[in-house]
Design a protein around this motif. Structure first.
Motif, mmCIF file in Angstrom:
data_model
loop_
_atom_site.group_PDB
_atom_site.id
_atom_site.type_symbol
_atom_site.label_atom_id
_atom_site.label_comp_id
_atom_site.label_asym_id
_atom_site.label_seq_id
_atom_site.Cartn_x
_atom_site.Cartn_y
_atom_site.Cartn_z
ATOM 1 N N GLY A 121 0.599 1.363 -2.575
ATOM 2 C CA GLY A 121 -0.849 2.437 -2.164
ATOM 3 C C GLY A 121 -0.478 3.972 -2.367
ATOM 4 O O GLY A 121 0.832 4.167 -2.221
ATOM 5 N N PRO A 126 -6.256 6.590 2.012
ATOM 6 C CA PRO A 126 -5.972 5.630 2.669
ATOM 7 C C PRO A 126 -6.817 4.147 2.488
ATOM 8 O O PRO A 126 -6.393 3.118 2.677
ATOM 9 N N SER A 130 -5.547 2.301 -1.538
ATOM 10 C CA SER A 130 -4.466 1.759 -0.880
ATOM 11 C C SER A 130 -4.879 0.213 -0.752
ATOM 12 O O SER A 130 -5.149 -0.417 -1.689
ATOM 13 N N THR A 131 -4.474 -0.213 0.591
ATOM 14 C CA THR A 131 -4.482 -1.610 1.042
ATOM 15 C C THR A 131 -5.530 -2.240 0.166
ATOM 16 O O THR A 131 -5.373 -3.534 -0.643
ATOM 17 N N SER A 150 2.511 -1.333 1.659
ATOM 18 C CA SER A 150 1.945 -0.478 2.430
ATOM 19 C C SER A 150 2.514 0.963 2.365
ATOM 20 O O SER A 150 3.882 1.081 2.395
ATOM 21 N N SER A 158 -3.426 0.465 7.270
ATOM 22 C CA SER A 158 -3.159 -0.596 6.407
ATOM 23 C C SER A 158 -3.391 -1.802 6.865
ATOM 24 O O SER A 158 -3.983 -2.837 6.416
ATOM 25 N N ALA A 181 -0.143 -8.150 2.532
ATOM 26 C CA ALA A 181 0.255 -6.584 2.959
ATOM 27 C C ALA A 181 1.662 -6.514 3.714
ATOM 28 O O ALA A 181 1.649 -7.030 4.642
#
Lengths: 493, 493
Positions: A121, A126, A130-131, A150, A158, A181
């Motif tokens: 990510g 964010p 990302s996640t 993460s 995350s 994750a």
């Protein structure tokens, strides 16, 4: 244990992801799309805790984070819809002709996920990168399982986002290991993931150094795998003389706004502005100076990014011929990104490759040119870019086709009289570009076409209808577009 | 001169190809298609000298060469037609919405050639995968210029074929350096080509060793570039018990024919045949033995290929548990490829990775299995393949979905009750597969989709209609399929 022996925890994680992939790849495009809409529902249902946590971890303002959350859910929905409504993974059917010599077989091509995908990510988005961001959504859309590493800048954010995907998995009865994750110990764990023989592709958003390191590991494996790294870009903006004369103040205002948006922490931030050394230039510079000096000093995503900004900016300002035009006084220099504008002549720029390097943050370098030839030389000197922008009057544009072509040669997206910082999530978006903007210029990381990175074609020859995947069956039960004997149609056979 | 300094002749060649690319990329899809039809005309117009030269250089029979010539012209025509009639390089248009907050821009995505492409020809297809073969045709279709490195096995054939492309270039007034066929000094010249910074992609057909060497050079460049190498494959054929019982002799006859076609010199040659250790197996083996023993001994493409065949075959026959079932007496062993069949148990096969390596030529290894579990274990042990084939009765097929999935996991094309040696040139064909069958399983080297390897997307944001490339103009002057705001249509805006 040699360096290629998988760490037991990582090995276990990848094997579980592979098992989940083997189950998930039996889902057809409609089933994958349904799951993706559930993920979007879960993201939208996340409460104020998400925004508060992200705010505290990234310093990004609430309004921006709310917008990014909506964008993230929209990515899942629009990629899902593209699977069934568009021609994203284009099914092709060529029917048999037993009378031909030799007899023509029945061949039908569809796409399957490549396998386990590892996603790294970004710090600056964010949610959206990302996640549960675009790489995860596009890999799932393609039918892959995902292991997400993460970013250390927002671990709690995350976890909350991972919860949304996990709840959607639970509610739809898909294998729980379809998505994981993890927060591995920095680079080492990430490298071990990329080296694992069951991992088949990598998505990455970040620095050139980081992306290239993963690319090198991946391409040196016994079985090389693709790394889709979206990396650095200075996103050149070229201003032509008539536009400068006509709108010096307007352009300066817009440039200042684009450059300082989100403390300059966008991969499409316009870091280099190429302007004519004309009579109207002082008007532009004066306005820009006023705008930048007024820009509020704001904290960057985290202290490491701020430290890099100050260091890289100082390195650049120390180069021959570079002069500061405007600099926001830094109230809290360790963590703030104070907007800064410097100028340099095209001649000095052409003689120093250092000047075309990205300074991640609200830093703009104005490169002034004396002639069209010098302008063309500057654009040709640039490395691959995510975007390139031309600011011109309509008549100037028509007279500068060669320049438009030169900008298109260097970038994935060319803009006319706009600024590149908004990246629309849509089918026509190209977010990627020639190296080092990305490791593979043939793909995008924004928009439904991002799915294509993680799918590979498989042809079925002479299989009976009932054994074929749904999208290849005669009746076209999914109701998707298909190319049948060279003709696009939604009709069954 | 360090190893990365371009050899002056190669540098000159690439610079000329780049200049031609910059001109050719201004041609729209229709203009490129017109040129490609001219190339097909010129190939078809080549006289008996072509066939005679190829016969003397490759030992391939006249009928095969005539068929391959027609196939080669067809590739140019069908890839050209795909540019204008299909959705091969899918144009997408998302129109603006000024009322949205923030305003939605107008974004339109098309494709451009990646630049200069270097193509390494195959020995076993002097026309269809060589000078004017599929890699050259697909790179030109994408808008690239091509430098072709002739195969040392058929230099004169290559010159005649290059002449056809050169005449088409002359007659259409395109830059003469759009295509260049060269005979560099073996590997060194080829490596320098791949290292040149203006070269942007590579096409290759040949051995794993050769393809991987080019891949490694290309991925270690300062700017990595993709190498599309179609390499080795043993193309496993799996026979299920009921099919064996029902058609032992028919299957044996067909297998013998497929294995010995063209002295086994096809990348889709079925080198591994996985058969049940059942009551009917002796019937299959006896028929196969009779067929193979009668197969005419024939010269291979050149003495180097024959020498490799004999060496690799001997290495394989020396492995534990491998027994010769049938071997054509070699009348001229230095240059002929005498068909050979050996058998081995699944147990021995599972214990020895050497046994799954390709022996290029008419060599087949029959792997006999005792149980469905053993069969599945054998298929899972296999590396990536171009093709995988299942021979089964309809009821067996329906009961063995997991096996079909396992075969699809390993290959680019799965066949039911057929043999893989014919590779149809059509949209639905997938000729490629997981590594080491190819370096990138997401692309094909046969069929119009091969074009996608050499094109990259470029988006235009907010450009006036008259400056846009033809395929993006409102009126749709090329009359192609486009996705406009998510809907496929040929209508203008």
């Amino acid at each position: 244990m040699n360096e290629n022996t998988p760490i037991p925890e990582i090995n276990q994680l990848v094997i579980q992801a592979q098992e989940a992939f083997l189950v998930f790849k039996q889902a057809n495009a409609k089933q994958r799309a349904d799951f993706m809409h559930r993920v979007a529902d879960e993201i939208e249902a996340l409460g104020p805790e998400l925004i508060a946590t992200a705010q505290s971890e990234t310093n990004l303002p609430e309004a921006r984070l709310n917008g990014e959350k909506a964008r993230t859910a929209f990515q899942w929905r629009s990629y899902a819809d593209a699977l069934t409504n568009s021609n994203i993974l284009p099914v092709q059917i060529d029917t048999s002709n037993p009378d031909r010599t030799p007899p023509k077989p029945d061949i039908r091509k569809t796409y399957v996920g490549v396998g386990v995908v590892v996603v790294f990510g970004a710090s600056n988005f964010p949610f959206a990168f990302s996640t549960s961001g675009g790489d995860t959504a596009s890999a799932i859309a393609a039918g892959c399982s995902v292991i997400f590493k993460s970013h250390s800048g927002h671990p709690e954010t995350s976890k909350i986002m991972a919860g949304a995907i996990e709840r959607a998995i639970q509610k739809t009865g898909l294998p729980s290991n379809l998505f994981a994750a993890i927060a591995t110990d920095g680079v080492v764990g990430g490298q071990h993931l990329v080296k694992h023989h069951l991992v088949k592709a990598v998505g990455f958003t970040g620095s050139i150094q980081g992306g290239r390191a993963l690319f090198d590991i991946a391409s040196q494996r016994p079985e090389p795998i693709p790394v889709f790294a979206e990396m650095g870009s200075v996103n050149p903006v070229v201003l032509l003389p008539e536009r400068l004369a006509a709108a010096a103040e307007e352009v300066a205002n817009q440039y200042a706004q684009s450059l300082t948006l989100g403390v300059g922490q966008f991969c499409t931030n316009p870091g280099i502005f190429i302007a004519p050394n004309d009579r109207a230039l002082p008007r532009f510079l004066t306005t820009l100076q006023a705008q930048i000096t007024q820009a509020p000093s704001a904290p960057m995503l985290h202290s490491g990014i701020a430290a890099s900004y100050h260091k890289n900016k100082a390195d650049l300002l120390a180069q021959d011929g570079v002069e500061v035009l405007a600099e926001v006084p830094a109230t809290t220099p360790e963590t703030h990104g104070n907007a800064t504008i410097a100028t340099v002549s095209a001649q000095a720029f052409l003689g120093n490759p250092k000047l075309s390097e990205e300074v991640f943050g609200p830093f703009g370098l104005i490169v002034t040119y004396d002639s069209p030839q010098e302008l063309l030389a500057v654009t040709q000197r640039l490395e691959g870019q995510l975007t390139a922008t031309l600011l011109a009057e309509p008549a100037e544009l028509a007279a500068n086709r060669e320049l438009v072509a030169a900008l298109a040669d260097k970038s994935g997206r060319v803009l006319f009289n706009g600024f590149p910082t908004g990246v629309e999530v849509c089918g026509a978006m190209q977010h990627g570009g020639p190296y080092p903007a990305a490791t593979d210029s043939r793909f995008t990381s924004v928009g439904p076409d991002a799915i294509k990175r993680f799918a590979r074609p498989v042809s079925y020859q002479n299989f009976p209808d009932e054994v074929l995947p749904d999208e290849l069956k005669n009746a076209n039960p999914l109701g998707i577009w298909r190319t049948v004997n060279g003709t696009l149609t939604k009709a069954g056979l």
